[in-house]
Write an enzyme that holds these catalytic residues in place. Structure first.
Site, PDB file in Angstrom:
ATOM      1  CE1 TYR A   1       7.824  -6.066  -9.591  1.00  0.00           C
ATOM      2  CE2 TYR A   1       6.570  -6.425  -7.572  1.00  0.00           C
ATOM      3  CZ  TYR A   1       6.611  -6.268  -8.940  1.00  0.00           C
ATOM      4  OH  TYR A   1       5.458  -6.313  -9.667  1.00  0.00           O
TER       5      TYR A   1
ATOM      6  CB  CYS B   1      10.541  -4.697   3.335  1.00  0.00           C
ATOM      7  SG  CYS B   1      10.052  -5.770   1.972  1.00  0.00           S
TER       8      CYS B   1
ATOM      9  CG  ASN C   1       2.730   0.311   3.495  1.00  0.00           C
ATOM     10  OD1 ASN C   1       3.871   0.684   3.281  1.00  0.00           O
ATOM     11  ND2 ASN C   1       2.287  -0.853   3.070  1.00  0.00           N
ATOM     12  N   GLY C   2       1.090  -1.900   5.700  1.00  0.00           N
ATOM     13  CA  GLY C   2       1.703  -2.970   6.479  1.00  0.00           C
ATOM     14  C   GLY C   2       0.676  -4.027   6.832  1.00  0.00           C
TER      15      GLY C   2
ATOM     16  CB  CYS D   1      12.553  -8.012   7.014  1.00  0.00           C
ATOM     17  SG  CYS D   1      11.464  -9.465   6.920  1.00  0.00           S
TER      18      CYS D   1
ATOM     19  N   GLY E   1      -0.230   0.071  -4.950  1.00  0.00           N
ATOM     20  CA  GLY E   1      -1.559  -0.490  -4.757  1.00  0.00           C
ATOM     21  C   GLY E   1      -2.520   0.023  -5.801  1.00  0.00           C
TER      22      GLY E   1
ATOM     23  CB  CYS F   1       5.832 -11.252   2.778  1.00  0.00           C
ATOM     24  SG  CYS F   1       5.863  -9.738   3.771  1.00  0.00           S
TER      25      CYS F   1
ATOM     26  CB  CYS G   1      10.481 -13.393   1.017  1.00  0.00           C
ATOM     27  SG  CYS G   1      11.551 -11.986   0.651  1.00  0.00           S
TER      28      CYS G   1
ATOM     29  CB  CYS H   1      -0.905   0.032   1.240  1.00  0.00           C
ATOM     30  SG  CYS H   1      -2.068  -1.342   1.351  1.00  0.00           S
TER      31      CYS H   1
END
Length: 459
Positions: free
Chosen positions: A251, A245, A110-111, A442, A35, A391, A445, A9
């Site tokens: 990406y 992240c 967002n999250g 983090c 988003g 994730c 993934c 988002c």
């Protein structure tokens, strides 16, 4: 990339500008990549009620000049949504606006809150009535039920109860607030307009509205903006590590954004350079899967000396839906978005670069497409490590069993996608390119090391 992780988002908020809603609109437009399901804006003058407009679709589809003209005020909060928690329905579109015993609130998040189900159950037991299936509504109920004497104490109490990732902008109709979780998983930045201030998920939003970038909101920090300027409060205890992240750099974020202390473009190019160092192969041409693989391919080309070409052309005018011909066309879903340039590929040894492989189905179709265009060899290179885990912090990802790298070796994946060779970027190469390590980012993934633990992770 077509078979991909979906974006999370985007949030934006403006304080102290007579064109607040217009600026938030443009900020959301710049962050449309984060988003595409719904968008919304709430605005007000200090002390007045919020005016809110939101809908499903793209920002430009929801808001026209007449809609924006209704959003008067010097305060505005906005949100782009891709559902990671809750269904893709209008009721889940943000920002959420409520009236409660201490006044009014507009909130955009967002999250993802990994303990939202248990918090929701607790609140429902107390009599709370939920209108949405969105975890962000849990935050509003926690705020409304909190009995702390002032709003900062309320936020401190509420945010200490939730676990997961959150970058949040909200307003009480008098001030605008921005806050991040203690690990800083999702991004949030502060900028200054000629009149007033702006917060947004990415700096590309600041660039569009002519705001000067000031800094990133720190992990665990609460930023309070009012008529006196902005004030910083350390809302959550400082932790010895962060968990930014890493996929934002790979990406999600736009390459022209400044994120976690580095330019996204520079990180992606360095990932491509490192990929070339780790897995060089003799070839005639190197091509990206557009658009996500372009910058890593530039780095790969510069490091390897293999000429860069746009061997796949993307149709940028494909909407969110399209009508497939009644008579089935093989691989139509890929062909409608990508088409090979035969003059570049015919008779060539080709290296094709993408940012990641999720299920592998799209990579297989792309390689078939390149071979059909006459390529003599197709070597697939991925500018990130194998994606082995989903994730849970605000990214819509497949389940563990759907991720091809979770249950298959690199050799098996290579065989499945029909490449002549396949190589991924190493974990060390990825971290070096991003300017940090396992205590900075983090990368769950890629390695399954989730920085925020919770039950039911193996899905």
């Amino acid at each position: 990339m077509l078979d991909c992780f979906h974006d999370e988002c985007g949030v934006a908020a403006v304080y102290g500008n007579p064109e607040a809603a217009n600026h938030v609109y443009l900020a959301l437009y710049a962050q449309q990549h984060r988003g595409q399901e719904s968008a919304g804006i709430a605005s007000c003058f200090p002390g007045d009620d919020f005016i809110i407009r939101k809908g499903q679709g793209l920002v430009s589809e929801i808001f026209d000049q007449s809609q924006l003209a209704l959003l008067k005020g010097t305060i505005a909060v906005g949100h782009n949504r891709y559902s990671t928690s809750g269904k893709a329905i209008l009721e889940n579109a943000q920002p959420f606006v409520i009236q409660y015993r201490y006044g009014r609130l507009a909130l955009a998040h967002n999250g993802n809150l990994v303990n939202s189900d248990e918090l929701r159950a607790m609140l429902e037991h107390r009599g709370a009535i939920f209108r949405t299936t969105n975890d962000s509504e849990v935050l509003l109920h926690l705020i409304a039920h909190c009995n702390e004497p002032d709003f900062i104490s309320v936020l401190r109490s509420v945010m200490s109860q939730v676990r997961g990732a959150f970058s949040i902008v909200l307003s009480d109709g008098e001030r605008v607030y921005g806050l991040r979780d203690a690990l800083g998983i999702r991004p949030l930045v502060l900028g200054e307009l000629e009149e007033g201030f702006v917060m947004a998920s990415e700096t590309c939003a600041l660039d569009l509205i002519g705001a000067r970038f000031i800094r990133e909101i720190a992990p665990g920090e609460l930023l309070i903006i009012d008529g006196k300027g902005y004030e910083s409060v350390q809302l959550l205890p400082k932790l010895p590590r962060t968990a930014h992240c890493i996929f934002e750099h790979i990406y999600f974020a736009r390459p022209d954004s400044y994120l976690f202390g580095h330019w996204v473009h520079d990180v992606r190019k360095e990932m491509g350079r490192q990929l070339a160092r780790e897995s060089h192969i003799e070839a005639d041409v190197v091509i990206p899967v557009p658009d996500s693989g372009i910058i890593a391919t530039l780095g790969y080309s510069q490091e390897s000396g293999i000429p860069f070409e746009l061997g796949l052309i993307r149709n940028h005018y494909v909407g969110r839906t399209f009508i497939e011909p009644k008579q089935s066309i093989r691989h139509f879903g890929v062909k409608i978005k990508l088409n090979p340039v035969k003059s570049i590929l015919d008779g060539k040894r080709v290296v094709v670069i993408d940012d990641s492989i999720v299920r592998g189905t799209t990579s297989r179709k792309i390689i078939k497409m390149i071979r059909d265009a006459g390529a003599s060899e197709v070597h697939l290179r991925i500018a990130s490590p194998p994606t082995i885990c989903p994730c849970f912090y605000g990214v819509d990802t497949p389940t563990r069993s759907e991720l091809i790298a979770h249950n298959h070796t690199v050799e098996q994946i290579c065989t499945y996608v029909t490449a002549d060779s396949l190589a991924y970027l190493s974990h060390e190469g990825m971290f070096n390119a991003a300017g940090g390590g396992g205590e900075t980012f983090c990368s769950a993934c890629f390695d399954g090391k989730y920085p925020v633990e919770f039950s039911g992770m193996d899905t």
